[in-house]
Scaffold this motif. Sequence first.
Motif, short mmCIF file in Angstrom:
data_model
loop_
_atom_site.label_atom_id
_atom_site.label_comp_id
_atom_site.label_asym_id
_atom_site.label_seq_id
_atom_site.Cartn_x
_atom_site.Cartn_y
_atom_site.Cartn_z
N GLU A 47 32.46 -88.13 1.16
CA GLU A 47 31.94 -87.32 2.27
C GLU A 47 31.29 -88.22 3.32
O GLU A 47 31.49 -88.03 4.52
CB GLU A 47 30.93 -86.30 1.74
CG GLU A 47 30.43 -85.33 2.79
CD GLU A 47 29.49 -84.29 2.21
OE1 GLU A 47 28.53 -83.93 2.92
OE2 GLU A 47 29.71 -83.84 1.07
N ALA A 48 30.52 -89.20 2.88
CA ALA A 48 29.88 -90.14 3.81
C ALA A 48 30.93 -90.93 4.59
O ALA A 48 30.81 -91.12 5.81
CB ALA A 48 28.93 -91.08 3.07
N GLU A 50 33.98 -89.95 5.25
CA GLU A 50 34.61 -89.01 6.17
C GLU A 50 33.73 -88.79 7.41
O GLU A 50 34.23 -88.74 8.53
CB GLU A 50 34.91 -87.68 5.48
CG GLU A 50 35.58 -86.65 6.36
CD GLU A 50 36.95 -87.08 6.87
OE1 GLU A 50 37.39 -86.53 7.90
OE2 GLU A 50 37.58 -87.98 6.27
N HIS A 51 32.43 -88.70 7.20
CA HIS A 51 31.51 -88.54 8.34
C HIS A 51 31.59 -89.76 9.26
O HIS A 51 31.56 -89.62 10.48
CB HIS A 51 30.08 -88.34 7.85
CG HIS A 51 29.86 -86.99 7.25
ND1 HIS A 51 28.68 -86.65 6.64
CD2 HIS A 51 30.64 -85.88 7.14
CE1 HIS A 51 28.76 -85.40 6.19
NE2 HIS A 51 29.94 -84.92 6.48
N LEU A 52 31.70 -90.94 8.67
CA LEU A 52 31.82 -92.15 9.49
C LEU A 52 33.14 -92.15 10.27
O LEU A 52 33.17 -92.54 11.45
CB LEU A 52 31.73 -93.41 8.62
CG LEU A 52 30.34 -93.72 8.07
CD1 LEU A 52 30.39 -94.89 7.11
CD2 LEU A 52 29.37 -94.01 9.20
N ILE A 54 34.76 -89.52 11.30
CA ILE A 54 34.59 -88.53 12.37
C ILE A 54 33.72 -89.11 13.48
O ILE A 54 34.02 -88.95 14.67
CB ILE A 54 33.99 -87.22 11.81
CG1 ILE A 54 35.00 -86.52 10.90
CG2 ILE A 54 33.55 -86.29 12.94
CD1 ILE A 54 34.40 -85.38 10.09
N THR A 55 32.64 -89.79 13.11
CA THR A 55 31.75 -90.40 14.11
C THR A 55 32.50 -91.43 14.93
O THR A 55 32.39 -91.47 16.15
CB THR A 55 30.54 -91.04 13.41
OG1 THR A 55 29.84 -90.03 12.69
CG2 THR A 55 29.60 -91.69 14.42
N THR A 58 34.81 -89.69 17.32
CA THR A 58 34.04 -89.08 18.41
C THR A 58 33.58 -90.13 19.41
O THR A 58 33.71 -89.95 20.62
CB THR A 58 32.83 -88.31 17.84
OG1 THR A 58 33.29 -87.31 16.93
CG2 THR A 58 32.03 -87.66 18.96
#
Length: 146
Positions: A47-48, A50-52, A54-55, A58
Amino acid sequence: MTGLDGQEPGTWLLDKIDAREQALTRQIEQPQAEIDTFTARLRELEEAAEHLRITRKTLLSLADEVEADAEPVTPPVMLPGHSAYRQILDIFAALGRPLRARDLCEALDLPIAPKNTEKIRAKLKRLVNQGILVEIEHGLFAQPRP
């Protein structure tokens, strides 16, 4: 026939099997708990990550937008109506160096007289006020560098 403790041989063997099964079950529980812990930790790490991702996506998208917005949109130069302004800018472009009012009088084949240099200086100051030229030191004018 009886077993060692006075039980039937089948009962004694079943008790041994039950004891062995319970021991194995206890041994299974510890690695299973570790597997559950590792699985939960693996989900957190995924999950971490995946967040990176996405960041990063973005930020790259925003950077592209900023670059697109940052491209300077230069408005067309609006020169004052007199043709002398075009001549002055043509001389700056041809010579490619800073000039004084006196230099421009010479380039424009005007007599070096106070009234001519003051008229040229006034035109140069007007071009500075419009952002077309810059005064790099008192009385010395140049085209701004890109």
